[in-house]
Every structure is written in structure tokens, then in C-alpha cells.
Scaffold this active site. Structure first.
Site, PDB file in Angstrom:
ATOM      1  N   ASN A  25       0.815  -1.212   0.000  1.00 44.93           N
ATOM      2  CA  ASN A  25       0.000   0.000   0.000  1.00 44.93           C
ATOM      3  C   ASN A  25       0.848   1.261   0.000  1.00 44.93           C
ATOM      4  OD1 ASN A  25      -2.760  -0.414   0.187  1.00 44.93           O
ATOM      5  ND2 ASN A  25      -2.635  -1.092   2.293  1.00 44.93           N
ATOM      6  N   CYS A  26       1.823   1.239   0.909  1.00 45.71           N
ATOM      7  CA  CYS A  26       2.594   2.453   1.170  1.00 45.71           C
ATOM      8  C   CYS A  26       3.482   2.819  -0.009  1.00 45.71           C
ATOM      9  CB  CYS A  26       3.418   2.288   2.441  1.00 45.71           C
ATOM     10  SG  CYS A  26       2.416   1.674   3.814  1.00 45.71           S
ATOM     11  N   ILE A  75     -14.412 -14.018  16.910  1.00 45.63           N
ATOM     12  CA  ILE A  75     -14.035 -13.107  15.810  1.00 45.63           C
ATOM     13  C   ILE A  75     -13.014 -12.088  16.312  1.00 45.63           C
ATOM     14  CG2 ILE A  75     -14.861 -11.478  14.074  1.00 45.63           C
ATOM     15  CD1 ILE A  75     -17.575 -12.777  14.156  1.00 45.63           C
ATOM     16  N   ALA A 107     -10.351  -8.800  15.128  1.00 46.13           N
ATOM     17  CA  ALA A 107     -10.266  -7.761  14.096  1.00 46.13           C
ATOM     18  C   ALA A 107      -8.989  -6.966  14.300  1.00 46.13           C
ATOM     19  CB  ALA A 107     -11.492  -6.845  14.146  1.00 46.13           C
TER      20      ALA A 107
END
Ligand SMILES: Cc1cc2nc3c(=O)[nH]c(=O)nc-3n(C[C@H](O)[C@H](O)[C@H](O)COP(=O)(O)OP(=O)(O)OC[C@H]3O[C@@H](n4cnc5c(N)ncnc54)[C@H](O)[C@@H]3O)c2cc1C
Length: 562
Positions: free
Chosen positions: A41-42, A276, A278
Site C-alpha cells: 500500500n505504502c 471473531i 479484528a
């Protein structure tokens, strides 16, 4: 155990790789909506500008390489569209558009953030682009190479906006930047941004601060209409107005959400559903300095959180302590870095703080090539605990911010900054490193050895009959620019000209960087004068003035006029 991961880049890919290293038997499925996993991304802005030349440098890992090394079933063009918590299934829309169910024992959400695209007229024109994914970067690069835009408007001057702006300038595009706040780069304070504004303008960037995108009109070219009524012609518009957590799935699944709609997790990265987890840009973290909930979208925390989620799934109780928001950016030849909280945040949150400005050479001044960096350090006025730092300069900036980030993480005080035993040889630093130097100056304040006044107070002090402003620089420096109402008595002449300084007034001492004025203050204090000196010196004041004169809005706290 079967673990499904939604999102296959920073947080998701880190979680997958770590989990495999911890558990050779787990079944790991990683779902990624775009066509690429574990991409850089960077690096995307630098691909747009051609600094990174080859596409495959952005996408070092592929589903095949992930499978070979980590035995992870990484599926691209596979979007998770629904989570059924009761039956522990994820509905996946595959590359062919068909939907199927994937069962999980544990689920990790790493969906990242989405680029904000306000619903303003004209943003649907294909020449209005954003940068978030590899596909976006390819499209932007193709546009620039094929259409050869002469003018671009970049809306938003955070990290991505500035990086794209710089890369477009380097490709010969004339760039205007539109930014709603009165400064670029919100992680730093306004006066620290003045040098960045000046550097952007020096590189030909046209800055429109305290203004906002209203609409884009399409024709042969594009016309960007701003709130102020300004109309900017462009061949390309980049929307880089920030990001928001991509948490529609989590919301749909009725997981607890917090700041900016981010997913609430505990220190083990567990959501309100114990099966879950995240991580990354999508989650709410603790701001390490304030202890308050925050959403901090940066690659470092995302990667670490991915590891932590994997650890906990594999039975290792590791914790995420919070984020400092440490960040760095290249702005042409300049480096800007920050960690911890800035003054705006301290004020907003009512956190007690004091601040020092120091101006230090990156390395020994007698060794060629060293340039100065402007350092602002915030600390607790009672305990001296370091709260944050911002540095604008050239080489060695990020190294100093990293040291201060480490100090904050270790709950250190400015006294520790004084004492830190840091590396030194002339090409790299000075025997008193800029970090030590910030500590020395802050300790002088803590210990009451000198009082400070600030760049946004000095004009008022100059008008105050109870104050007497003495500029202790050399006459040649004084003649090049000074604060109206100040008299010039160089520090080396101070003892013999002390009779010229009235004893019944508060003496405000000024020099270039606040070193000579500190020496002068110590001389006068010991002779019975009441003194303060201008923190950051005339240099900081002049930089703010120059920035205002060049067109930056004059809504500084003190009402500095252009
Ligand atoms: C252009 C750019 C430059 C940046 N530069 C820097 C920098 O220099 N330094 C820095 O610290 N940070 C930088 N960042 C931010 C950094 O990249 C992010 O903080 C980091 O990647 C967040 O990791 P993440 O795993 O949370 O999300 P991401 O890495 O964004 O990954 C999330 C992935 O999840 C996928 N996804 C979302 N929803 C679904 C779904 N329902 N099903 C399947 N897949 C889904 C998305 O397609 C995405 O690929 C930059 C970001 C960008 C866009």
C-alpha cells in the site's frame, strides 16, 4: 481448526503468516476483494510517480507464493459479503460472481479502511481518481503516462495527498492542493507546518488552505470549484480526503462498533464475539498517550495487530498496548515525522502540557552537509513525561522521532531524553544529539531555569509597555529581519551594555534559535532581571510570518496577519 481471514494485505497477511508459523495444522483461508494479496500500500504513490518502476515490486507475495511458503489458501477477487455468527459462516462472492459459504472456527477481520469520497457533484468523472488499491495505482499511473495531464488538483493534504502530489510534480504535472484545515499534515501543529508549506510552494505547488472541494465540472478539461468560489482548471483530480474504517460487514453482523464506526476490540484484538478477531485500520485502539479510544490507520499497528490476533488464536496471550500514531513522510527533500500527541490534541482533550522548540543540526556542524531540524516536544509540566514530538527537517528526522517514540512507549520523561546514551560520530549526529537537546531544554523549563514566551505572543509583548524586547543576535542578522519594537544588543556585548536594559520591565530575549537568548536570560536573571525568551527563536516566528505572507490563512491563534 479452520481460520478465515477477511482482507489479505497488512493485517490479514501478517495474521495468516504468523498463524501458520505457530500452527502447522490449522486450515487458513484468506479472502481478498482485490486482485492482489499482501501488496505494498505504502509504495503505491511511488509507483504512480515511476520511482518504483515495476508492477511486481508492489506485489511481492502472490496467492501461489503464499500457498507455497505458508500453506495458506489465499483467494483474490473473493469478497466476503456476509457473516453469519450463529452458524459461523462467511458468504463469499468469488471471482465469477457466484456466492458460496465458508465455515470458520475463528474469523479475523482485516478489511482496512476505504478512501472517503463525498457525494459531491462531478466526482463520478473518470478523471477524478483515488488511491487505495494496486488497481487504483495502476489506473493512476496509466492515466498520467497516457493522457499526460498538465495540471492536477489534489484534494486533501494528508499523507496520501502529499505523496501523490509530490510524485505528480516529479512527473512534470503542475499541482494545486486543496485542504480544508489551515495546514497540511494534521499530525503536526500549525506552526510546524509553516516550513512544509514553504517547501511545497518552493517546489511549485499551489496551496489552497482553509478551503474545500465543492464540485467538479466536466468538459474538455475539468474545473474544480472550491467553497471560496475559486475555480481551478485541471486535467486530473485526486481525491485524498482521508479514510474511514471499512466496517459495513462488521456492522451488519452486529459486532460492537466505536470511534468513527471502527470495530471495538480488546487488548487481544478480540471483538464483541469471542470467535471473531479484528485488526488494522478497521479497529478501535487505545491511544497510548491519552488512553482514550482512537482509530489510527497506519501500517505498523496493522501488522503488529495481525500477529497478536494470530498469537491469541494459537493460544499465546499477547496484547496490543495501544498506538502512538508514529508517522513519517517525505515531502520532496524534506522529512516530517511525528509521534504521540500534538498541541492541538492536548488542548482539545484538556491534557496539561508544556512544550519546547529546539533547532538542532542533524550531525556535527563542522562535518559537511548537515542541515538543521526543527523539533517540537510536548511533555507533562508536573512529571516531565514525554507526550509527543514533531520534527521537520531533512536527514535524521525519523531516527529522532523513533527514539522519542521509544521513550514514550517506555513511559520516560524529558530527564531520560537528557540522559539517553545515543550513537555519535560527526557524519551522523552531535555529541549532544537533537533528542538529548530537546531533553536539556525541557528540563530547563521543568526546573524553572528559564521562562519561555511563544511565537504567537511576541507581537503582543512588543506592544506591551511593561516589556522590553532585546534581540541578542549579531547586527547583521538583526538587520535582515527582526521583531518590531526590539532593540539589538548582541549576547557577547550584553554584560558591558547591561545599563541599557531597564530593570523595571520584563525583558523578552530573542535570538535565531533560542540558544543565545537562553544564555542571555541566564545572565540577566542572575543580575536580578525578570526575563523570558522566545521559544523557537526568530527563526520559527519568521517562518510563520513568511508562510502567512505567501498566502497561508492568517487564522493563527494570535491572529497573525498576512
Ligand atoms: C497510498 C497509501 C499509502 C500509505 N502509506 C503509508 C505509509 O507510508 N506508512 C504507514 O504507516 N501507512 C501507510 N498507509 C496506510 C497503510 O497501508 C494501512 O494502515 C495498512 O495497510 C492497514 O492495514 P489493514 O490490514 O488494516 O488494511 P489494508 O492493508 O488496507 O488491507 C485491507 C484489505 O482488505 C480487503 N477487503 C476489505 N473488505 C473485504 C471483504 N469484504 N472481503 C475481502 N476483502 C476485503 C481490501 O480489499 C484490502 O485489500 C498507506 C495507505 C495507502 C492507501
Amino acid at each position: 481448526m479452520k481460520v478465515v481471514i477477511i482482507g489479505g494485505v497488512a493485517g490479514g497477511a501478517s495474521a495468516a503468516a504468523r498463524l501458520r508459523r505457530l500452527d502447522e495444522n490449522a486450515e487458513i483461508v484468506m479472502l481478498e476483494r482485490t486482485g492482489f494479496v499482501s501488496y505494498a500500500n505504502c509504495g503505491l504513490p511511488y509507483y504512480v510517480g515511476g520511482v518504483i518502476e515495476e508492477k511486481n515490486k508492489l506485489t511481492i507475495q502472490t496467492p501461489l507464493s503464499f500457498a507455497a511458503r505458508f500453506n495458506v489458501d489465499a483467494r483474490v477477487k473473493s469478497e466476503a459479503v456476509k457473516i453469519d455468527r450463529k452458524n459461523k459462516t462467511v458468504t463469499v462472492k468469488g471471482p465469477d460472481g457466484e456466492e458460496y459459504l465458508e465455515k470458520y472456527d475463528k474469523l479475523i477481520l482485516a478489511p482496512g479502511a476505504k478512501a472517503m469520497r463525498p457525494s459531491l457533484p462531478g466526482l463520478d468523472d473518470p478523471r477524478v481518481l483515488s488511491l487505495r488499491t494496486v488497481e487504483d495505482a495502476f489506473a493512476m499511473r496509466d492515466f498520467v503516462v497516457e493522457k499526460k495531464p498538465k495540471k492536477a488538483v489534489v484534494c486533501g493534504a494528508g499523507y496520501i495527498g502529499l505523496e501523490v502530489a509530490e510524485n505528480l510534480v516529479d512527473m512534470g504535472v503542475k499541482v494545486s492542493i486543496v485542504q480544508r484545515p489551515n495546514q497540511v499534515l494534521p499530525p503536526i501543529d500549525r506552526e510546524m507546518a509553516a516550513d512544509v508549506h514553504l517547501n511545497l510552494r518552493a517546489h511549485g505547488v499551489d496551496l489552497h488552505l482553509s478551503d474545500a472541494l465543492e464540485s467538479v465540472e466536466s468538459g474538455d478539461g475539468l474545473t474544480v470549484v472550491l467553497k471560496s468560489g475559486t475555480r481551478l482548471e485541471a486535467d486530473l483530480v485526486i481525491v485524498a480526503l482521508g479514510v474511514s474504517p471499512d466496517t459495513a460487514l462488521a456492522k451488519d453482523a452486529e459486532l460492537e462498533l466505536g470511534v468513527k464506526g471502527s470495530i471495538v476490540v480488546d487488548e487481544h484484538m478480540r471483538t464483541s464475539d469471542p470467535d471473531i478477531y479484528a485488526v488494522g485500520d478497521a479497529v478501535q485502539v487505545k491511544n497510548f498517550v491519552t488512553g482514550k479510544p482512537a482509530n489510527i490507520a497506519l501500517a505498523g499497528p496493522a501488522n503488529k495487530q495481525g500477529r497478536i490476533a494470530a498469537d491469541n488464536i494459537a493460544g499465546i496471550e499477547s496484547k496490543f498496548d495501544g498506538s502512538l500514531g508514529s508517522s513519517v513522510i517525505k515531502v520532496f527533500d524534506m522529512t516530517v515525522a511525528a509521534t504521540g500527541i500534538n498541541e492541538k490534541q492536548a488542548k482539545d482533550l484538556g491534557i496539561p502540557y508544556d512544550k519546547v522548540y529546539t533547532y538542532s543540526a542533524a550531525h556535527a556542524t563542522y562535518y559537511p552537509g548537515g542541515r538543521n531540524m526543527s523539533v517540537k516536544t510536548l511533555f507533562d509540566p508536573e512529571t516531565g513525561r514525554v507526550l509527543g514530538a514533531q520534527i521537520v527537517g531533512y536527514e535524521g528526522v525519523e531516527k529522532r522521532v523513533d527514539v522519542i517514540a521509544t521513550a514514550i512507549h517506555g513511559h520516560m520523561t524529558v530527564r531520560d531524553l537528557e540522559e539517553l546514551d545515543l550513537t555519535y560520530a560527526p557524519p551522523f549526529s552531535s555529541a549532544k544529539d537533537p533528542v538529548n537537546y530537546a531533553g536539556f531544554v525541557a528540563c530547563n523549563i521543568l526546573d524553572g531555569r528559564v521562562k519561555q514566551c511563544f511565537w504567537d505572543e511576541i507581537d503582543d509583548l512588543a506592544k506591551n509597555d511593561d516589556c522590553f524586547l532585546v534581540d541578542v543576535r549579531k547586527p547583521v542578522e538583526f538587520d535582515l529581519g527582526n521583531i518590531k519594537g526590539s532593540v539589538n544588543i548582541p549576547v557577547d556585548d550584553l554584560r558591558k551594555r547591561i545599563g541599557e536594559i531597564p530593570k523595571d520591565k520584563k525583558i523578552v530575549l530573542i535570538c535565531h534559535s533560542a540558544l543565545r537568548s537562553y544564555i542571555a536570560a541566564r545572565i540577566l536573571e542572575q543580575k536580578g532581571y525578570e526575563c523570558c525568551h522566545l521559544a523557537g527563536g526568530y527563526r520559527l516566528y519568521a517562518s510563520v510570518m513568511k508562510d502567512s505572507a505567501a498566502g497561508s490563512p492568517s487564522d493563527y491563534p494570535c491572529g497573525v496577519k498576512k
